[in-house]
Design a protein around this motif. Sequence first.
Motif, short mmCIF file in Angstrom:
data_model
loop_
_atom_site.label_atom_id
_atom_site.label_comp_id
_atom_site.label_asym_id
_atom_site.label_seq_id
_atom_site.Cartn_x
_atom_site.Cartn_y
_atom_site.Cartn_z
N HIS A 5 -39.00 59.34 48.68
CA HIS A 5 -37.88 59.24 49.60
C HIS A 5 -38.40 59.30 51.03
N ARG A 54 -40.10 60.03 60.68
CA ARG A 54 -39.80 59.55 59.33
C ARG A 54 -41.03 59.84 58.46
N SER A 107 -29.61 64.10 50.57
CA SER A 107 -29.43 64.61 51.93
C SER A 107 -28.33 65.68 51.95
N LYS A 145 -34.62 63.90 64.02
CA LYS A 145 -34.55 63.48 65.41
C LYS A 145 -35.21 64.59 66.22
N THR A 163 -32.99 59.81 54.33
CA THR A 163 -32.37 58.54 54.70
C THR A 163 -32.20 57.60 53.52
N THR A 164 -32.96 57.84 52.45
CA THR A 164 -32.91 56.96 51.29
C THR A 164 -31.91 57.41 50.23
N GLY A 191 -36.03 62.17 57.35
CA GLY A 191 -35.88 61.82 58.75
C GLY A 191 -35.46 62.99 59.61
N PRO A 194 -37.86 59.80 66.96
CA PRO A 194 -37.56 59.86 65.52
C PRO A 194 -38.82 60.21 64.72
N ASN A 230 -32.71 65.03 57.15
CA ASN A 230 -31.88 64.25 56.25
C ASN A 230 -32.74 63.28 55.46
N PRO A 281 -28.13 59.56 50.22
CA PRO A 281 -27.08 60.42 50.79
C PRO A 281 -26.81 61.67 49.95
#
Length: 284
Positions: free
Chosen positions: A270, A217, A172, A275, A166-167, A273, A215, A164, A169
């Motif tokens: 950007h 990034r 993403s 997980k 994160t900066t 991200g 995480p 995704n 939507p």
Amino acid sequence: MSRAATVSTAVRSMTTSTTTKSINPKELFVGDDLSVRYAKFRPKLPLEHVKTMVELRGRKPSLWLDVGCGPGTSTVQMLGYADKIIGVDVSETQLAVARQNLQDPSLSFIQGTSEKLPVEDSSVDVITVVQAVHYFDIPAFFKEVDRVLIPGGVVGLICYPDPNITTSPSLSSALHHLNYSFLRPFFPSSRYKHFNRHYADIALPYTRHHTHIQPLRLPVTFTSILDLVSSWSGFQNYCNHHEVTVQQGLKICEQEMERFLKDGDKEGEHILGYKCTMVSTIKD
């Protein structure tokens, strides 16, 4: 109308004649160009997961097996954490890139399958599988794990699904559309069965289980996001199916993403991200 535009329009009305069930996982990530893109654009395994595997083993491993190693994108992170490391992959083109890019006395790469690991019985301290076990015959793989792993040895299954931005939507959402809608028919169905559930639905072979989440990034641009997409097996299958080049395929993907983008999404930097989840189990 251009070839790219023609194909993009046709795919929106695509029927179920192209299904995930028709894709053989053993034929994924085959080809020199794809292997080079994979090595260049995929994120590396977090060192925190490597260190956790050593801690779970309780000492420096004598032999570490990285199964489904690809071009060694994650294998390189294990250097210095084991006396000997063997990367195993079914794709010779992936291994050729790994051998060219990674040369160390403790490291070797061998062609093999998850159902027949190329090592002796009770010889391995640690086994990792990064972004790959969802493509395996999992019961057959765990049978091999039990054959080669020594008592107290550790196996770790690692994945980082759901990228995704994160900066942004909207950006993403565009990436999510490619991953879960537009390119979905060109990924094996197993990718969505286990991978997107962070392997929580896989029955592990031993009683001692652990889950670790780290995480990730990473700074990216719109161009580097498309570079990442070009390393996906679903993208390669899409290009092969529609007989378009990588650049044509990326242009089509860009057109698909533009349906979701807002002003400025293609500009600047950007944050991508993930997980990164590792589920591990220790042999009794």
